[in-house]
Design an enzyme around this catalytic site. Structure first.
Site, PDB file in Angstrom:
ATOM      1  N   GLU A   1       0.722  -1.193   0.058  1.00  0.00           N
ATOM      2  CA  GLU A   1       0.022  -0.149  -0.112  1.00  0.00           C
ATOM      3  C   GLU A   1       1.005   1.275  -0.133  1.00  0.00           C
ATOM      4  O   GLU A   1       0.633   2.311  -0.663  1.00  0.00           O
ATOM      5  CB  GLU A   1      -1.017  -0.085   1.186  1.00  0.00           C
ATOM      6  CG  GLU A   1      -2.041  -1.099   1.198  1.00  0.00           C
ATOM      7  CD  GLU A   1      -1.543  -2.232   1.731  1.00  0.00           C
ATOM      8  OE1 GLU A   1      -0.511  -2.498   1.993  1.00  0.00           O
ATOM      9  OE2 GLU A   1      -2.604  -3.226   1.727  1.00  0.00           O
TER      10      GLU A   1
ATOM     11  N   LYS B   1     -17.184  -1.214   5.682  1.00  0.00           N
ATOM     12  CA  LYS B   1     -17.652  -2.316   4.519  1.00  0.00           C
ATOM     13  C   LYS B   1     -18.920  -2.349   4.379  1.00  0.00           C
ATOM     14  O   LYS B   1     -19.694  -2.533   3.341  1.00  0.00           O
ATOM     15  CB  LYS B   1     -17.058  -3.328   5.003  1.00  0.00           C
ATOM     16  CG  LYS B   1     -17.326  -4.776   3.964  1.00  0.00           C
ATOM     17  CD  LYS B   1     -16.613  -5.969   4.641  1.00  0.00           C
ATOM     18  CE  LYS B   1     -17.153  -7.301   3.771  1.00  0.00           C
ATOM     19  NZ  LYS B   1     -16.393  -7.594   2.878  1.00  0.00           N
TER      20      LYS B   1
ATOM     21  N   PHE C   1     -11.400  -6.886  14.224  1.00  0.00           N
ATOM     22  CA  PHE C   1     -10.114  -7.240  13.537  1.00  0.00           C
ATOM     23  C   PHE C   1      -9.930  -6.141  12.317  1.00  0.00           C
ATOM     24  O   PHE C   1     -10.931  -5.819  11.720  1.00  0.00           O
ATOM     25  CB  PHE C   1     -10.547  -8.741  12.656  1.00  0.00           C
ATOM     26  CG  PHE C   1      -9.638  -9.146  11.862  1.00  0.00           C
ATOM     27  CD1 PHE C   1      -8.330  -9.576  12.266  1.00  0.00           C
ATOM     28  CD2 PHE C   1      -9.880  -9.339  10.450  1.00  0.00           C
ATOM     29  CE1 PHE C   1      -7.192  -9.929  11.262  1.00  0.00           C
ATOM     30  CE2 PHE C   1      -8.848  -9.585   9.671  1.00  0.00           C
ATOM     31  CZ  PHE C   1      -7.624 -10.324   9.795  1.00  0.00           C
ATOM     32  N   GLN C   2      -8.709  -6.010  12.169  1.00  0.00           N
ATOM     33  CA  GLN C   2      -8.265  -4.987  11.345  1.00  0.00           C
ATOM     34  C   GLN C   2      -8.986  -3.648  11.344  1.00  0.00           C
ATOM     35  O   GLN C   2      -9.086  -2.878  10.248  1.00  0.00           O
ATOM     36  CB  GLN C   2      -8.468  -5.458   9.694  1.00  0.00           C
ATOM     37  CG  GLN C   2      -7.253  -6.667   9.428  1.00  0.00           C
ATOM     38  CD  GLN C   2      -7.080  -7.132   8.078  1.00  0.00           C
ATOM     39  OE1 GLN C   2      -8.117  -7.078   7.448  1.00  0.00           O
ATOM     40  NE2 GLN C   2      -5.933  -7.501   7.699  1.00  0.00           N
TER      41      GLN C   2
ATOM     42  N   MET D   1      23.965   9.469   2.467  1.00  0.00           N
ATOM     43  CA  MET D   1      23.693  10.629   3.107  1.00  0.00           C
ATOM     44  C   MET D   1      24.092  10.745   4.536  1.00  0.00           C
ATOM     45  O   MET D   1      24.671  11.638   4.970  1.00  0.00           O
ATOM     46  CB  MET D   1      22.145  11.078   2.840  1.00  0.00           C
ATOM     47  CG  MET D   1      22.138  12.729   3.080  1.00  0.00           C
ATOM     48  SD  MET D   1      23.261  13.803   2.498  1.00  0.00           S
ATOM     49  CE  MET D   1      22.191  14.305   0.845  1.00  0.00           C
TER      50      MET D   1
HETATM   51  C1  LIG Z   1      12.026   6.240   5.235  1.00  0.00           C
HETATM   52  C2  LIG Z   1      13.321   6.973   5.668  1.00  0.00           C
HETATM   53  N1  LIG Z   1      14.027   6.566   6.571  1.00  0.00           N
HETATM   54  C3  LIG Z   1      15.473   6.955   7.008  1.00  0.00           C
HETATM   55  C4  LIG Z   1      15.636   8.246   6.287  1.00  0.00           C
HETATM   56  C5  LIG Z   1      16.802   8.929   6.865  1.00  0.00           C
HETATM   57  N2  LIG Z   1      17.816   9.047   5.413  1.00  0.00           N
HETATM   58  C6  LIG Z   1      17.818   9.937   4.697  1.00  0.00           C
HETATM   59  S1  LIG Z   1      19.030  10.030   3.201  1.00  0.00           S
HETATM   60  C7  LIG Z   1      19.368   8.359   3.884  1.00  0.00           C
HETATM   61  C8  LIG Z   1      20.168   7.359   3.277  1.00  0.00           C
HETATM   62  C9  LIG Z   1      19.797   6.943   2.011  1.00  0.00           C
HETATM   63  O1  LIG Z   1      20.597   6.041   1.196  1.00  0.00           O
HETATM   64  P1  LIG Z   1      20.284   5.590  -0.125  1.00  0.00           P
HETATM   65  O2  LIG Z   1      19.027   5.411  -0.562  1.00  0.00           O
HETATM   66  O3  LIG Z   1      21.168   4.414  -0.445  1.00  0.00           O
HETATM   67  O4  LIG Z   1      20.983   6.720  -0.858  1.00  0.00           O
HETATM   68  P2  LIG Z   1      22.557   7.476  -0.888  1.00  0.00           P
HETATM   69  O5  LIG Z   1      22.541   8.492   0.343  1.00  0.00           O
HETATM   70  O6  LIG Z   1      23.360   6.317  -0.651  1.00  0.00           O
HETATM   71  O7  LIG Z   1      22.674   8.051  -2.286  1.00  0.00           O
HETATM   72  C10 LIG Z   1      18.667   8.087   4.962  1.00  0.00           C
HETATM   73  C11 LIG Z   1      18.568   6.514   6.000  1.00  0.00           C
HETATM   74  C12 LIG Z   1      14.648   8.717   5.453  1.00  0.00           C
HETATM   75  N3  LIG Z   1      14.950   9.882   4.716  1.00  0.00           N
HETATM   76  N4  LIG Z   1      13.550   7.900   4.818  1.00  0.00           N
END
Ligand SMILES: Cc1ncc(C[n+]2csc(CCOP(=O)(O)OP(=O)(O)O)c2C)c(N)n1
Ligand SMILES: [Mg+2]
Length: 643
Positions: free
Chosen positions: A116, A233, A183-184, A543
């Site tokens: 979803e 529902k 449920f749900q 990042m």
């Molecule tokens: C759902 C979610 N969880 C955690 C984060 C925190 N976060 C921001 S960038 C990042 C790393 C992303 O890694 P990747 O997709 O491999 O991209 P890269 O930076 O390596 O290009 C994280 C964990 C987020 N933005 N979204």
């Protein structure tokens, strides 16, 4: 007849207040309007349907408007009447009737995502990339009660922050079981109240036509946003003769929609432009329906343009007057321009902290004009000198007409300012280092043809896409900005491909982000969508690594995504995974292989995955640290250095 539940609103400070359910919280911008699907797309979808389903039965005779039908059928007809042609959905007990009715629709194609969250991100990608037309085309998704509904929550928050028009329909447990921990059962209206423009609980079948009309009107009018419609529902099973002309009941909302801009205020803006020496346009997602008017304004005035992350594409990034994006990971020259501007024309923006960093220091030498359709944005983060609470498109259109009339009186010459900025462009171009045959991740985003739609995950790869890809038009950029939700790229790309039949969509993704909704490879394969997944695979949450390197003495904390026992190998093997989903795939590890591999990816019909192995030590620069200012900008360095 029961009405939608009266929403409560969590006020800043945590206090809950009752609100009138006719008065959604924020007035929002008008949505870009979009066209119906081309014959080509319908043909493509028919061939897909014949491959995966038995041939559809002959269409039933057109229903009489006075025929009795169940709530689910009324819902589907209400969607058809609103021009909906694509629904992204995943079934469950509480939505069985809705899915039954969807199979009988002759107009709506139902796209089965595999999660979803994926379906709601797909609906978002659909809405964000839909071409304009007289018919509004918000993304529509359907999920069952309980876990189906809660799986939508991240995507609703994302659409709320980025002002994306979505209508999310959820099944709910039967009315007599609401509140029994059935449920749900989840109270999804309560759960989503703070992250939607409005949430409805439909308690009577006869309300469905009106509620759906209101939901679409709310999602697409003013400042767009997500609206949730929760339907028990038994309401989908209840029968009625629908009344299609029940009027909407949104008097409070409608009366608060912004009026056309006043000539006095527009005059003030023209006077400020006439007095300025160093003006800059700061353009956001609120301008996505106004790119023609913006172009005209720039042609008339010669004012340079910088955009926000959601504003990307509203002005061509290769135009000589483009400064590209401003903010934390943006060009030196865009940030220099804002720091040195004497007039900032802020159009359809919200002075987000990733743009301003330290708000007091942002554009501190400039008079600020803020034009926005949402009164809640005016003065929220930065006090403007002149504010116009109106539709940006109408405002620019009127200013252009006035400028044209007064051209003989106003002598605009920003040549010296433009030369100064050109000097900064050549002094501080976007650039990166190369290391032997390693693939610089920045260059990979450059190679793809400037015509494709780009979707992204969240992280370094996303920022490199903003820096190095040439964006030519609005709605070519599909990215989770305000929420920064990893997992967005692949399903949003799928939605973009559904909305733009024949267009190629490239998902520039990170290995971490891609893994979060990897299951949607199934949907792009089964629907044979031209979605190309280009994973910039650094085996890390890049990042986060960058922040840890810079601000936590490189004490790497749970950022490695490979298999620690076999660090020399690439893990997981996305190429094998893609092939398991029936998608052609390749991996490149050397700089010299990248261009050909990308050409092959684009040339291969249907979906494709290209795994581009890149070094994890790269940092996205420039970077203005959080709470910093332009003077604190970091220009170079990477994870090979200690800080
Ligand atoms: C759902 C979610 N969880 C955690 C984060 C925190 N976060 C921001 S960038 C990042 C790393 C992303 O890694 P990747 O997709 O491999 O991209 P890269 O930076 O390596 O290009 C994280 C964990 C987020 N933005 N979204
Ligand atoms: Mg990564």
């Amino acid at each position: 007849m029961a009405a939608a539940g009266a929403p409560t609103l969590l006020k800043p400070g945590g206090q809950r207040a009752r609100t009138n359910h006719h008065q959604p919280r924020r007035l929002r911008r008008p949505t870009p309007r979009v066209s119906c699907c081309s014959t080509a797309s319908l043909a493509a979808t028919k061939s897909f349907m014949t491959r995966t389903h038995p041939p559809p039965p002959p269409p039933p005779p057109a229903p009489s408007p006075h025929r009795t039908r169940n709530g689910a059928e009324i819902l589907v007809e209400a969607l058809e009447r609103r021009g909906v042609r694509d629904v992204f959905a995943y079934p469950g007990g509480a939505t069985l009737e809705i899915h039954q009715a969807l199979t009988r629709s002759r107009l709506i194609r139902t796209h089965l995502l595999r999660h979803e969250q994926g379906e709601a991100f797909a609906a978002s990608g659909y809405a964000r990339s839909s071409p304009p037309s007289p018919t509004a085309r918000p993304g529509v998704c359907v999920a069952t009660s309980g876990p189906g509904a809660t799986n939508l929550v991240t995507a609703l928050a994302d659409a709320h922050l980025d002002s994306v028009p979505l209508v999310a329909i959820t099944g709910q447990v039967p009315r007599h079981m609401i509140g029994t921990d059935a449920f749900q059962e989840t109270p999804i209206v309560d759960l989503t109240r703070a992250i939607t423009k409005h949430s409805y609980l439909v308690l009577d079948v006869t309300d469905i036509p009106r509620v759906i009309n209101e939901a679409f009107f709310l999602a697409t009018s003013g400042r767009p946003g997500p609206v949730l419609v929760d339907i028990p529902k038994d309401v989908t099973q209840q029968t009625a003769v629908p009344s299609w002309d029940t009027p909407m009941r949104l008097p409070g909302y409608v009366s608060r929609l912004p009026k056309p801009p006043s000539t006095d205020l527009l005059d003030q803006v023209i006077r400020l432009v006439g007095d300025a020496r160093r003006p800059v346009l700061y353009v956001g997602g609120g301008c996505s329906a106004s790119s023609d008017e913006l172009r005209r304004f720039v042609d008339l005035t010669g004012i340079p343009v910088t955009t926000t992350l959601t504003g990307i594409g509203n002005f061509p990034s290769d135009d000589p007057l483009s400064l590209r994006m401003l903010g934390m990971h943006s060009t030196v020259y865009a940030n220099y321009a804002v720091d040195n501007a004497d007039l900032l024309l802020a159009l359809g923006v919200r002075f987000d902290d990733r743009v301003t960093s330290k708000a007091e220091a942002f554009a501190s030498r400039a008079k600020i004009v803020h034009v926005d359709i949402d009164p809640a944005e005016i003065g929220k983060n930065k006090q403007p000198h002149v504010s116009i609470c109106a539709d940006v498109k109408l405002s620019l259109h009127a200013i252009n007409a006035m400028l044209q009339q007064q051209q003989h009186k106003i002598n605009l010459d920003f040549g010296a300012w433009r030369s100064e900025l050109d000097q900064k462009k050549s002094e501080f171009p976007l650039s990166y280092k190369t290391f032997g045959e390693s693939i610089p991740p920045q260059c990979s985003t450059r190679f793809t043809n400037g015509e494709v739609i780009i979707a992204t995950g969240v992280g370094q790869h996303q920022m490199w896409a903003t820096q190095y890809y040439t964006f030519k038009r609005p709605r070519q950029w599909v990215s989770s900005a305000g929420l920064g939700a990893m997992g967005f790229g692949l399903p949003a790309a799928a939605g973009g491909a559904v909305a733009n039949p024949g267009a190629t969509v490239v998902d520039i993704d990170g290995d971490g982000s891609f893994t979060m909704n990897i299951q949607e490879l199934a949907m792009i394969r089964v629907e044979n969508l031209p979605v190309k997944v280009m994973v910039l695979n650094n085996q890390h949450l890049g990042m986060v690594v960058q922040w840890v390197d810079r601000f936590y003495k490189a004490n790497r904390a749970h950022t490695y995504l490979g298999d620690p026992r076999k660090e020399s190998e690439i893990y997981p093997d996305f190429v094998t995974i893609a092939r398991g989903f029936g998608i052609p795939a390749a991996r490149v590890t050397k700089k010299s292989e990248v261009r050909d591999a990308i050409e092959e990816m684009i040339a291969t019909p249907g979906p494709y995955l290209l795994d581009i192995v890149v070094p994890y030590q790269e940092h996205v620069v420039p970077m203005i640290p959080v709470y910093g200012a332009f003077k604190d900008i970091i220009l170079d360095g990477d994870g090979r250095t200690s800080y």
